[in-house]
Write a protein that holds these residues in place. Structure first.
Motif, mmCIF file in Angstrom:
data_model
loop_
_atom_site.group_PDB
_atom_site.id
_atom_site.type_symbol
_atom_site.label_atom_id
_atom_site.label_comp_id
_atom_site.label_asym_id
_atom_site.label_seq_id
_atom_site.Cartn_x
_atom_site.Cartn_y
_atom_site.Cartn_z
ATOM 1 N N ALA A 115 130.745 5.923 22.925
ATOM 2 C CA ALA A 115 131.683 4.823 23.135
ATOM 3 C C ALA A 115 131.309 4.007 24.365
ATOM 4 O O ALA A 115 131.450 2.773 24.381
ATOM 5 N N ALA A 116 130.786 4.678 25.404
ATOM 6 C CA ALA A 116 130.395 3.970 26.632
ATOM 7 C C ALA A 116 129.232 3.013 26.386
ATOM 8 O O ALA A 116 129.092 2.011 27.108
ATOM 9 N N CYS A 117 128.388 3.280 25.377
ATOM 10 C CA CYS A 117 127.302 2.345 25.043
ATOM 11 C C CYS A 117 127.873 0.967 24.718
ATOM 12 O O CYS A 117 127.235 -0.059 24.977
ATOM 13 N N GLY A 118 129.072 0.948 24.136
ATOM 14 C CA GLY A 118 129.672 -0.312 23.743
ATOM 15 C C GLY A 118 130.148 -1.171 24.897
ATOM 16 O O GLY A 118 130.408 -2.367 24.699
ATOM 17 N N ARG A 130 122.859 6.163 26.914
ATOM 18 C CA ARG A 130 122.076 6.889 25.913
ATOM 19 C C ARG A 130 121.612 8.250 26.442
ATOM 20 O O ARG A 130 121.564 9.229 25.697
ATOM 21 N N ILE A 131 121.280 8.320 27.722
ATOM 22 C CA ILE A 131 120.943 9.605 28.330
ATOM 23 C C ILE A 131 122.139 10.540 28.248
ATOM 24 O O ILE A 131 122.013 11.732 27.946
ATOM 25 N N GLY A 132 123.344 10.003 28.509
ATOM 26 C CA GLY A 132 124.557 10.806 28.403
ATOM 27 C C GLY A 132 124.787 11.333 27.000
ATOM 28 O O GLY A 132 125.243 12.473 26.815
ATOM 29 N N PHE A 192 129.679 0.825 18.442
ATOM 30 C CA PHE A 192 129.529 2.067 19.210
ATOM 31 C C PHE A 192 130.875 2.720 19.486
ATOM 32 O O PHE A 192 131.042 3.939 19.366
ATOM 33 N N ILE A 193 131.846 1.928 19.870
ATOM 34 C CA ILE A 193 133.172 2.471 20.175
ATOM 35 C C ILE A 193 133.808 3.072 18.923
ATOM 36 O O ILE A 193 134.419 4.147 18.960
ATOM 37 N N ALA A 194 133.643 2.390 17.781
ATOM 38 C CA ALA A 194 134.269 2.832 16.535
ATOM 39 C C ALA A 194 133.733 4.179 16.063
ATOM 40 O O ALA A 194 134.462 4.960 15.442
ATOM 41 N N VAL A 195 132.459 4.487 16.328
ATOM 42 C CA VAL A 195 131.906 5.762 15.873
ATOM 43 C C VAL A 195 132.017 6.849 16.939
ATOM 44 O O VAL A 195 131.887 8.044 16.624
ATOM 45 N N GLY A 196 132.283 6.477 18.198
ATOM 46 C CA GLY A 196 132.348 7.470 19.255
ATOM 47 C C GLY A 196 133.680 8.195 19.336
ATOM 48 O O GLY A 196 133.731 9.429 19.480
ATOM 49 N N ILE A 197 134.770 7.470 19.212
ATOM 50 C CA ILE A 197 136.096 8.055 19.438
ATOM 51 C C ILE A 197 136.458 9.158 18.444
ATOM 52 O O ILE A 197 136.995 10.204 18.848
#
Length: 486
Positions: A115-118, A130-132, A192-197
């Motif tokens: 989600a932070a990638c977004g 991405r490292i995270g 990114f946010i939609a697939v992370g949460i």
């Protein structure tokens, strides 16, 4: 009893430290299947979050004005560097601590960083995010493989692991289709946010439902292992060295690992740049490309990992050499199919061809991971899996996308330099592969065509690694035959 003596019996399984007994109730088959289904879901999110960068990569490239080598770093080394390094300490922790808790915590970490990638404001921040993701994802597969080995007996582990790896295909399908659609309509950041949460929700479900099994109870000797003593770092390093020697000292296992690693250089390189190729060569939008790769990559990979696991379990009972021959034959078939797909001028036909090579390519996964699990006792399986993933991640996931991206950059620069419009370098006149606004029609066309051609040729280079990997699987088959004869 010393820690090393306990280690010979096996590392413990239970947080409470209770020593498992042979009379402990074995999990029912139905419950084992339920556990496997949740682990499949976890792996689906693992691959979904990992590969989102490939689906929306072209949008990021244009937005942040990146080269393909920089894009490849986001999809490869940035993710792989800590994923591979942390896999070993996580595996050692999994040999002595609650594996279900490790998986749950890891899912929360990688989902949050996805989600932070977004919300990354620049390339450096996106690289760190991405490292995270890699840090979190290091905590899934080693403990998951160890759990599967304690829920399924040896003669069903390759097929069970094949089903587990079906999650990769599911994640690819969902990530490609959903990510492409969301990126087209709402932008790559929202994707990114939609697939992370949702991954956080799945992590909590896993922690609530899965019980920690008794280690080693389903092995051939049916001897559960004891709880470990306090950590002794000298013995930990000695144990790590012993597992490494054993892993690389068995010719069949070593060649299977080398084979999968080399084939995966092609896999990760093609996963990163195949979607970009269809955008660059055929001017398709993100949503269309997402559907194409959700269906072609996901469906063929799903069929391959499941068929590969069951087929090698079935054939392997008759002749152990088939555990190497099935992947070798599969890779030999996959390489020319990819060649036909990437040289086909009609994107519809190319998409149809891509339905098939993944089926043969992914035959290798179940047999290889199953071979590693069967080659080690219960207290060393997570560590052996982590060492195998170290090869896969550093060399294949870490090196594949940057290598193919670098090749594409070099090919594009060389091709562009031969054109009449090349008054300056490709990188200068075609930043991110596109001519600047207001450029001549000739330059616009040159930038577009050169990048498309270079991407096609870079993908063709990647297919050579499939054939190289197949050679090692053939060597593994010979080693298995010799071992059986001996």
């Amino acid at each position: 009893m010393s820690c090393r003596e306990q280690g010979r019996r096996g590392a413990g399984a239970v947080v409470t430290g209770r020593i498992p007994r042979a009379g402990d109730a074995a999990p029912s088959r139905l419950y084992a299947h339920g556990v496997l289904a949740l682990l499949v879901l976890a792996y689906a999110f693992n691959i979904l979050d990992r590969t989102m960068i490939a689906i929306v990569g072209q949008a990021i490239k244009i937005d942040m004005k990146l080269s393909d080598a920089e894009l490849g770093l986001l999809g490869g080394f940035a993710f792989a560097v800590l994923y591979s390094v942390l896999g070993l300490p996580v595996a050692r922790l999994a040999e002595r601590w609650h594996r279900v808790s490790i998986i749950s915590i890891a899912m929360i970490v990688w989902s949050g960083f996805t989600a932070a990638c977004g919300v990354a404001g620049n390339y450096a921040q996106l690289l760190l995010a991405r490292i995270g993701v890699g840090v979190g994802e290091a905590g899934l597969s080693p403990p998951a493989f160890s759990l599967i080995a304690d829920y399924y007996p040896p003669n069903r582990r390759a097929s069970a692991i094949g089903i587990y790896m079906l999650g990769g295909a599911i994640g690819t399908m969902i990530g490609a289709a959903l990510g492409g659609w969301v990126a087209k309509h709402f932008g790559w950041r929202i994707a990114f946010i939609a697939v992370g949460i949702p991954g956080v929700v799945v992590a909590l479900l896993i922690r609530a439902v899965i019980r920690e099994p008794v280690r080693g109870a389903l092995d051939a000797d049916n001897v559960p292992v004891a709880a470990p003593g306090p950590i002794d770092w000298g013995e930990e390093f000695a144990e790590l060295a012993a597992v490494t020697r054993s892993l690389l000292g068995q010719s069949d296992v070593r060649n299977m690992i080398f084979g999968l690693t080399l084939a995966s250089v092609a896999t990760y390189g093609m996963l990163q740049f195949s979607p970009a190729y269809f955008i660059r060569a055929f001017d398709l939008d993100l949503a269309t490309v997402g559907v194409i790769f959700g269906v072609t990559s996901g469906a063929s990979a799903a069929a391959g990992v499941v068929i590969g696991g069951f087929l090698t379990d079935w054939l392997g009972r008759r002749n152990a050499a088939w555990r190497g021959l099935v992947p070798a034959i599969g890779l030999a078939i996959a390489a020319p199919l990819y060649y036909f797909a990437y040289t086909e001028p009609d994107w519809r036909i190319a998409s149809a061809i891509l339905l098939f090579p993944g089926l043969f390519q992914y035959l290798a996964h179940g047999p290889t991971f199953g071979a590693v699990q069967n080659a080690f006792p219960a207290h060393r399986r997570a560590t052996a899996s982590a060492l195998m993933l170290l090869f896969l991640t550093l060399i294949a996931a870490g090196g594949g996308p940057p290598l193919i991206g670098w090749i594409i950059d070099r090919l594009a620069a060389a091709k562009f330099a031969l054109l009449p419009v090349a008054t300056q370098s490709f990188a200068t006149l075609c930043p991110a592969g596109k001519a600047a606004a207001g450029a001549s029609a000739e330059l616009v066309a040159a930038c577009h065509d050169v990048l498309a051609q270079a991407t096609r040729e870079g993908l063709l280079v990647a297919t050579a690694f499939l054939l190289w990997g197949g050679v090692h699987y053939a060597l593994a088959a010979l080693a298995l035959r010799r071992k059986r004869a001996a």
